[in-house]
Enzyme design. Structure first.
Site, short mmCIF file in Angstrom:
data_model
loop_
_atom_site.label_atom_id
_atom_site.label_comp_id
_atom_site.label_asym_id
_atom_site.label_seq_id
_atom_site.Cartn_x
_atom_site.Cartn_y
_atom_site.Cartn_z
N GLN A 56 44.15 36.97 39.80
CA GLN A 56 42.94 36.99 40.64
C GLN A 56 42.00 35.86 40.27
OE1 GLN A 56 41.05 40.85 41.06
NE2 GLN A 56 41.50 41.31 38.93
N GLY A 57 41.51 35.19 41.28
CA GLY A 57 40.59 34.08 41.05
C GLY A 57 39.23 34.32 41.68
N SER A 67 36.11 34.74 39.29
CA SER A 67 35.09 34.18 38.41
C SER A 67 35.18 32.66 38.31
CB SER A 67 35.23 34.77 37.01
OG SER A 67 35.24 36.17 37.07
N GLU A 110 39.76 48.00 42.22
CA GLU A 110 39.77 47.72 40.80
C GLU A 110 38.88 48.70 40.03
OE1 GLU A 110 38.51 43.74 39.77
OE2 GLU A 110 39.62 43.82 37.90
N ASN A 144 29.49 46.98 33.39
CA ASN A 144 28.92 48.32 33.54
C ASN A 144 27.43 48.29 33.83
OD1 ASN A 144 31.49 49.12 33.15
ND2 ASN A 144 31.07 50.51 31.43
N GLU A 145 26.75 47.19 33.46
CA GLU A 145 25.34 47.08 33.86
C GLU A 145 25.25 46.96 35.38
OE1 GLU A 145 26.70 45.29 31.32
OE2 GLU A 145 25.74 46.45 29.75
#
Ligand code: FAD
Lengths: 392, 339
Positions: A124-125, A127, A244, A375-376
């Protein structure tokens, strides 16, 4: 309310169990190294040949048309017998649901069967160096090439898991630089052997070369590699990222199996008789981790009951992601405390307990609260979209 | 596999919720704090009329003959409205215990009265120092070792104990065996007491879910409205994350409570573990939610003029009755590790 499976589902379980018990490989090296990856791919092919690689897909694409319940049962059995990580996961669990939803018939026929058989291996691209949590800040561009009927990509992706071992990448690219932040992006599928692609492996915290940077210099992709509409990539990408966070990537079977192994580790440590006070003081932590895995299983049964009746999880999938990632960290931390002085020994050390799997598991678990949306960010989503708190 | 309630179960629950919304608003809870008896007999009577009080009484004795899967969602609503009467004791614990374990004469003597609302029952198992609502009860069911007794209230001497939750009424009790009717003794009594304890714990866990959900709802409303620095305080990320943590806790306690209801209704082989997990998670959740709710209310939540404290204090009380989180976690540890 009925918390039992039907005889047909139990028969499915028995069939899966029998095959897995006879075939699951033991002691494969990490799939996040070149050698380990190759061995995992061999295992994936074997799974496929026996019809177990993508049980919930329609038969025409390589599955066996299993229901969601049967899929959950398969996952329970897979991890119960100690089945290895699925190196095909980015394809079969993340891209595939998006292709089923947005892909053309040609795309389905072209990509799904080769994904199921582990002939194509996907990464997966999303970021980029300057776009992590703020994914809409991506800068990699795809410019129109009318003459050749496609797009020319320039830019860089990063943290691409197993990018150095895969042959395809999917992700978002900016196709309309003038458009507002969340528009003007397109979801593209790119062969990593295309001319102009450079992949550089990056060593992760655990010492494996599991990350990669992917550079694109004038890489041409044809129009048939656009998934969903041009400039509509954001919406398409959100479908992938919700897979995801939620059910498909992290089924409860995996955590329940880890919790059972933790209980077993406690018993072995207690029987060994060393440091009895420490082992005794960890009883409640072991119980807590076991219960958290069980709570995740129960919550999943409720969610799947909803899905079967047409109620989707929506933003609540963010709660799911926080819960499984944090339970995984605690579970592995507890195991390391049980190991005491042996906790720091890694797989290459002769004295490592369980082949160093707990430190490895701990290091991997620590990435759970970071990847798939930190998680933030998930807590922001819960507050704003589950509870309805004001954005500003 | 179908981990959901039926439409009928949800309709029943919704009807009870609507009843509590009308008959047990926060002013009623405040009245319970201040009134000496603190129990509105008309609410109990109306609940009996609706079938709630006799829900677990067998049909042969005038009840509904239903089980924990029907009951626990209703107790969640009782928790949501902080309804302060002994539903757990009478409906969740005593009625099923008498139905399963009492000789016919004792069952016939008490169960029809429970079903029609004229008998309020409470309970004391070994290890429980205080009895809830002895002041309005007609019947006490009590354990002494391997014996279970039914004691008519007039033979019970009671001394009030004052809870932090002013709507609760707790008592230390004394009674003589001469005045008591023996229900069951020996191993059967121990088994009945175990089952009674599990029922009380699961029913209390269900109330804690409702209490927690209500504290979150009150807090979401408050932080969306209250402004500081020119914006709603609910727009601050620190406040958002407190509330997200609260929601996370309840979201994963809730299915554990429903699974315990299912385990009790179906006499699951693992029912002790299922119930202890439910109470452990529900107690932990309520304590976290109460903390987050108070913190994000600020000083207004720290007064007794604001309603929040009714929910905070009920949560604290119920989180530690019928076994607190640590007790239940140890029980699960024992079941998992010493087998
Ligand atoms: C093991 C692993 C595998 C990965 N695999 C892939 C992959 O295959 N493909 C891919 O594209 N990416 C992958 N990633 C990258 C992952 O998606 C990003 O790490 C993630 O989106 C966070 O971005 P960042 O690392 O740039 O951190 P940043 O976004 O810079 O965040 C750093 C810290 O700031 C916090 N923060 C940022 N914004 C906010 C906000 N608005 N509110 C509160 N806190 C905030 C974050 O929560 C975090 O704690 C992987 C990461 C890991 C660890």
């Amino acid at each position: 309310m009925d918390l039992t499976f039907t005889p047909a589902e139990e028969a499915f379980r028995a069939e899966a169990r029998e095959w897995l018990e006879a075939n699951v490989p033991v002691g494969l090296p990490s799939g996040d190294t070149a050698e380990g990856f190759a061995l995992h791919v061999e295992w994936e092919k074997k799974l496929f040949e026996a019809g177990w690689s993508v049980v919930s897909w329609p038969e025409e694409f390589g599955g066996r048309g299993a229901s969601l319940w049967e899929w959950l049962i398969f996952e329970e059995e897979y991890y119960r017998v100690g089945g290895p990580q699925r190196v095909t996961q980015n394809g079969i669990f993340l891209l595939a649901p998006t292709i089923f939803e947005y892909g053309t018939d040609e795309q389905k026929a072209r990509f799904l069967p080769r994904m199921a058989s582990a002939d194509d291996l996907w990464c997966q691209g999303w970021s980029e160096p300057d776009a992590g949590s703020d994914l809409a800040g991506i800068k990699s561009r795809a410019t129109r090439d009318d003459e050749r009927g496609g797009w020319v990509i320039n830019g860089q992706k990063t943290w691409t898991t197993r990018g150095a071992f895969c042959n395809w990448v999917f992700g978002l690219f900016r196709t309309d630089p003038e458009a507002a932040r969340h528009s003007g992006m397109t979801y593209l599928m790119v062969p990593l052997d295309a001319s102009g692609v450079t992949v550089r492996g990056v060593e992760r915290l655990d010492g494996d070369e599991g990350f990669a940077e992917v550079f694109f210099d004038d890489v041409f992709v044809a129009d048939d590699l656009v998934l969903g509409g041009v400039n509509e990539g954001w919406g398409v990408a959100m479908a992938t990222t919700s897979s995801e966070r939620g059910l498909t990537l992290r089924s409860p079977g995996r955590f329940c199996a880890a919790a059972d192994r933790l209980v077993d580790l406690w018993k072995r440590q207690a029987a060994a008789g060393e440091h009895p006070e420490r082992i005794d003081s960890l009883r409640s932590d072991v119980a807590q981790s076991w219960m958290e895995a069980e709570a995740y299983r129960l919550a999943t049964l409720a969610d799947v009951t909803g899905l079967v009746n047409g109620v989707s999880q929506g933003a609540r999938s963010s709660l799911t992601k926080i819960f499984w990632s944090e339970l995984d960290v605690k579970l592995n931390e507890t195991a390391l405390r049980l190991l005491g002085p042996a906790a720091e020994l890694i797989e290459t050390s002769a004295g490592a307990v369980d082949g160093g799997a707990w430190m490895k598991g701990f290091e991997f678990a620590l990435s759970g609260p970071i990847y798939a949306g930190t998680n933030e960010i998930q807590r922001n989503v819960v507050a704003e979209r589950v509870l309805g708190l004001p954005r500003k | 596999m179908n981990f959901a309630f039926t439409d009928d179960q949800l309709l029943f629950r919704d009807a009870v919720a609507e009843f509590f919304a009308n008959e047990c608003p926060p002013e009623k809870v405040r009245w319970s704090w201040n009134d000496e008896v603190g129990r509105d007999a008309s609410i109990w009577a109306a609940l009996a009329e609706m079938g709630v009080i006799g829900l677990t009484v067998p049909e042969a004795f005038g009840g509904m003959g239903m089980n924990e899967i029907d009951l626990l969602p209703i107790l969640t609503e009782a928790g949501r409205y902080a309804y302060p009467a002994p539903l757990v004791e009478t409906v969740a614990v005593v009625a099923p215990l008498l139905a399963e374990s009492a000789p016919a004469a004792i069952a016939e003597k008490w169960l029809p009265g429970i079903a029609d609302g004229s008998v309020i029952a409470t309970v004391q198992l070994d290890g429980q120092p205080f009895v809830n609502d002895m002041h309005i009860a007609n019947l006490l069911i009590a354990q002494r070792g391997d014996q279970l007794f039914a004691i008519p209230a007039e033979h019970v001497r009671s001394t009030p104990q004052i809870s932090v939750d002013g709507a609760r009424r707790l008592f230390s009790v004394e009674w003589d065996e001469a005045d008591a009717e023996l229900i069951v003794s020996g191993d059967a009594a121990l088994r009945a007491a175990d089952r009674a304890f599990d029922r009380g714990a699961a029913a209390t866990a269900a109330q804690l879910i409702g209490l927690s959900e209500q504290m979150i709802a009150m807090t979401v409303a408050y932080v969306s409205d209250r402004k500081q620095f020119g914006v709603p305080i609910g727009s601050f990320q620190a406040v958002k994350h407190h509330l997200a943590d609260a929601e996370l806790k309840v979201s994963f306690a809730r299915p554990a409570v429903w699974a315990a209801a299912y385990g009790l209704a179906n006499s699951s082989a693992d029912v002790d573990r299922e119930v202890s997990m439910a109470k452990c998670f529900a107690s932990d959740a309520a304590e976290v939610v109460a903390r987050k709710a108070l913190q994000t209310h600020g000083a207004i939540g720290y007064t007794t003029e604001h309603d929040l404290h009714f929910w905070l204090k009920r949560s604290w009380a119920l989180a530690s009755s019928w076994g607190d989180a640590a007790w239940h976690r140890r029980r699960v540890a024992h079941l998992l590790l010493d087998a």
